[in-house]
Design a protein around this motif. Structure first.
Motif, PDB file in Angstrom:
ATOM      1  N   LYS A   7      28.900  -5.297  15.824  1.00 22.88           N
ATOM      2  CA  LYS A   7      28.319  -5.519  17.144  1.00 22.88           C
ATOM      3  C   LYS A   7      28.395  -4.229  17.956  1.00 22.88           C
ATOM      4  O   LYS A   7      29.474  -3.665  18.124  1.00 22.88           O
ATOM      5  CB  LYS A   7      29.076  -6.635  17.880  1.00 22.88           C
ATOM      6  CG  LYS A   7      29.058  -7.971  17.163  1.00 22.88           C
ATOM      7  CD  LYS A   7      27.639  -8.487  16.955  1.00 22.88           C
ATOM      8  CE  LYS A   7      27.643  -9.834  16.250  1.00 22.88           C
ATOM      9  NZ  LYS A   7      26.265 -10.261  15.876  1.00 22.88           N
ATOM     10  N   PRO A   8      27.255  -3.735  18.435  1.00 19.42           N
ATOM     11  CA  PRO A   8      27.292  -2.486  19.212  1.00 19.42           C
ATOM     12  C   PRO A   8      27.987  -2.682  20.549  1.00 19.42           C
ATOM     13  O   PRO A   8      27.927  -3.761  21.152  1.00 19.42           O
ATOM     14  CB  PRO A   8      25.810  -2.154  19.403  1.00 19.42           C
ATOM     15  CG  PRO A   8      25.088  -3.451  19.259  1.00 19.42           C
ATOM     16  CD  PRO A   8      25.884  -4.269  18.300  1.00 19.42           C
ATOM     17  N   TYR A  18      28.168   2.401  18.867  1.00 18.07           N
ATOM     18  CA  TYR A  18      29.310   1.677  18.323  1.00 18.07           C
ATOM     19  C   TYR A  18      30.600   2.439  18.600  1.00 18.07           C
ATOM     20  O   TYR A  18      30.631   3.673  18.565  1.00 18.07           O
ATOM     21  CB  TYR A  18      29.142   1.490  16.809  1.00 18.07           C
ATOM     22  CG  TYR A  18      27.939   0.657  16.430  1.00 18.07           C
ATOM     23  CD1 TYR A  18      28.063  -0.708  16.211  1.00 18.07           C
ATOM     24  CD2 TYR A  18      26.686   1.242  16.312  1.00 18.07           C
ATOM     25  CE1 TYR A  18      26.951  -1.482  15.877  1.00 18.07           C
ATOM     26  CE2 TYR A  18      25.570   0.471  15.985  1.00 18.07           C
ATOM     27  CZ  TYR A  18      25.716  -0.882  15.769  1.00 18.07           C
ATOM     28  OH  TYR A  18      24.623  -1.641  15.452  1.00 18.07           O
ATOM     29  N   GLU A  19      31.657   1.700  18.868  1.00 13.86           N
ATOM     30  CA  GLU A  19      32.977   2.295  19.041  1.00 13.86           C
ATOM     31  C   GLU A  19      33.463   2.833  17.696  1.00 13.86           C
ATOM     32  O   GLU A  19      33.331   2.169  16.659  1.00 13.86           O
ATOM     33  CB  GLU A  19      33.965   1.246  19.560  1.00 13.86           C
ATOM     34  CG  GLU A  19      33.590   0.645  20.913  1.00 13.86           C
ATOM     35  CD  GLU A  19      33.985   1.543  22.067  1.00 13.86           C
ATOM     36  OE1 GLU A  19      34.739   2.506  21.846  1.00 13.86           O
ATOM     37  OE2 GLU A  19      33.541   1.269  23.204  1.00 13.86           O
ATOM     38  N   ASN A  23      35.892   8.320  19.349  1.00 14.99           N
ATOM     39  CA  ASN A  23      34.511   8.793  19.365  1.00 14.99           C
ATOM     40  C   ASN A  23      33.533   7.626  19.331  1.00 14.99           C
ATOM     41  O   ASN A  23      33.928   6.464  19.434  1.00 14.99           O
ATOM     42  CB  ASN A  23      34.281   9.735  18.174  1.00 14.99           C
ATOM     43  CG  ASN A  23      35.242  10.909  18.182  1.00 14.99           C
ATOM     44  OD1 ASN A  23      35.396  11.587  19.201  1.00 14.99           O
ATOM     45  ND2 ASN A  23      35.914  11.152  17.058  1.00 14.99           N
ATOM     46  N   LEU A  24      32.261   7.947  19.187  1.00  9.24           N
ATOM     47  CA  LEU A  24      31.207   6.941  19.134  1.00  9.24           C
ATOM     48  C   LEU A  24      30.283   7.219  17.951  1.00  9.24           C
ATOM     49  O   LEU A  24      30.132   8.381  17.533  1.00  9.24           O
ATOM     50  CB  LEU A  24      30.375   6.961  20.419  1.00  9.24           C
ATOM     51  CG  LEU A  24      31.104   6.709  21.740  1.00  9.24           C
ATOM     52  CD1 LEU A  24      30.184   7.016  22.912  1.00  9.24           C
ATOM     53  CD2 LEU A  24      31.596   5.264  21.818  1.00  9.24           C
ATOM     54  N   VAL A  25      29.667   6.184  17.438  1.00 14.61           N
ATOM     55  CA  VAL A  25      28.593   6.334  16.455  1.00 14.61           C
ATOM     56  C   VAL A  25      27.299   5.861  17.115  1.00 14.61           C
ATOM     57  O   VAL A  25      27.225   4.729  17.611  1.00 14.61           O
ATOM     58  CB  VAL A  25      28.868   5.527  15.177  1.00 14.61           C
ATOM     59  CG1 VAL A  25      27.624   5.494  14.282  1.00 14.61           C
ATOM     60  CG2 VAL A  25      30.040   6.128  14.409  1.00 14.61           C
ATOM     61  N   ILE A  26      26.304   6.751  17.155  1.00 14.41           N
ATOM     62  CA  ILE A  26      24.997   6.412  17.718  1.00 14.41           C
ATOM     63  C   ILE A  26      24.010   6.220  16.572  1.00 14.41           C
ATOM     64  O   ILE A  26      23.878   7.094  15.706  1.00 14.41           O
ATOM     65  CB  ILE A  26      24.489   7.522  18.658  1.00 14.41           C
ATOM     66  CG1 ILE A  26      25.433   7.689  19.852  1.00 14.41           C
ATOM     67  CG2 ILE A  26      23.076   7.206  19.146  1.00 14.41           C
ATOM     68  CD1 ILE A  26      25.003   8.767  20.829  1.00 14.41           C
ATOM     69  N   VAL A  27      23.344   5.085  16.565  1.00 14.86           N
ATOM     70  CA  VAL A  27      22.380   4.761  15.508  1.00 14.86           C
ATOM     71  C   VAL A  27      21.001   4.628  16.134  1.00 14.86           C
ATOM     72  O   VAL A  27      20.800   3.838  17.074  1.00 14.86           O
ATOM     73  CB  VAL A  27      22.767   3.458  14.785  1.00 14.86           C
ATOM     74  CG1 VAL A  27      21.751   3.147  13.688  1.00 14.86           C
ATOM     75  CG2 VAL A  27      24.164   3.568  14.201  1.00 14.86           C
ATOM     76  N   ALA A  28      20.040   5.397  15.630  1.00 20.68           N
ATOM     77  CA  ALA A  28      18.660   5.341  16.127  1.00 20.68           C
ATOM     78  C   ALA A  28      17.861   4.356  15.271  1.00 20.68           C
ATOM     79  O   ALA A  28      17.724   4.541  14.056  1.00 20.68           O
ATOM     80  CB  ALA A  28      18.023   6.722  16.080  1.00 20.68           C
TER      81      ALA A  28
END
Length: 284
Positions: A7-8, A18-19, A23-28
């Motif tokens: 779940k984002p 996403y947590e 850090n963060l993960v960014i998904v396009a």
């Protein structure tokens, strides 16, 4: 675990965040939006194209402003993201920055909402411009025209004084100077590749007290790209961005409120081809 089970922390029109520990993960995604509505039809490989262009610009402009990218290789991501092959090519592990609550828009040409405003006031976001300019004319120099960062609905233009009230004078000056430098560098480079960057939107944030570049950068979603070979002031221009989708939607009897209509396959394919050509030209 499958990616679909995650779940984002935040889901935008195109990107999901996403947590990932500190850090963060960014998904396009392959989603596309127009008139502030997410369309039900995905654009093939759009998320990968946006990510690859952003990675290109982050690397090319790091001498102007640091960025939030840590890695785009999923092997470098923390668990469970490092086991999710579907993220390859469309995701970034990034530093967790405090994003400025404004959109840093820079315009080098008179187009879109700027052209509409100029016709009534001879100014754009409070910036006075010379008389007699035509649609798509190059401006005497690029101008900084920030907007609000709306959680829903449209981002709204703001004056310099309003910008100062939101982020403070020193931070506003820093954001303006950095945005103009980034735009000027990118616009000069793109011209060599046959592309005019008419305008663009940067997202800036603070990391350990330092101003950095975040989110996407200089993609067809955040910029107006024109083919220099077809450029002719005095009219709207052919573009490599989602104006192709907007133009199609304008032909429909749709009130620009959700739900948005689906795109015909030929419009989806045509949009993907325009995005792909922008990537190929700029990174060749």
């Amino acid at each position: 675990m499958h990616f679909s089970d995650l779940k984002p922390a935040h889901s935008g029109k195109v990107r999901d965040i996403y947590e990932a520990g500190d850090n963060l993960v960014i998904v396009a995604s392959d989603r596309i939006s127009a008139f502030d509505c997410i369309l039900p039809t995905p654009i093939p490989d759009k998320g990968k194209i946006l990510t690859q262009l952003s990675l290109f610009w982050f690397a090319k402009m790091k001498h102007i402003l640091p960025h939030h990218l840590i890695s785009a290789e999923i092997a470098d991501f923390p668990s469970p993201f490092n086991e999710m092959e579907e993220l390859a090519g469309r995701s970034m592990l990034v530093k967790r920055a405090a994003v400025l609550p404004i959109e840093c828009v820079v315009r080098g040409y008179l187009a879109g909402s700027g052209w509409k405003e100029y016709q009534t006031s001879q100014s754009v976001c409070g910036v006075q411009l010379p008389p007699g300019l035509r649609e798509s004319d190059k401006l005497p120099q690029p101008i900084f025209t920030p907007t609000t960062k709306a959680q829903a609905g449209h981002d709204l233009p703001i004056t310099w004084q309003e910008t100062v009230e939101i982020v403070g004078e020193n931070r506003a000056m820093q954001a303006c100077e950095a945005s103009l430098k980034l735009y000027s560098f990118a616009a000069d480079y793109a011209l060599q590749k046959g592309i005019i960057i008419a305008d663009t939107k940067f997202e800036l944030g603070l990391y350990e007290g330092e101003l950095i570049l975040v989110d996407e950068v200089l993609t067809p979603d955040s910029s107006r790209f024109w083919d220099i070979q077809k450029y002719a002031p005095g009219r709207a221009q052919d573009s490599f961005d989602k104006q192709f989708v907007r133009d199609y939607l304008e032909t429909l009897d749709w009130d620009k409120n959700p739900p948005a209509p689906p795109l015909p396959p030929e419009i989806a394919r045509g949009t993907a081809a325009k995005y792909q050509e922008a990537l190929a030209r700029l990174t060749s």
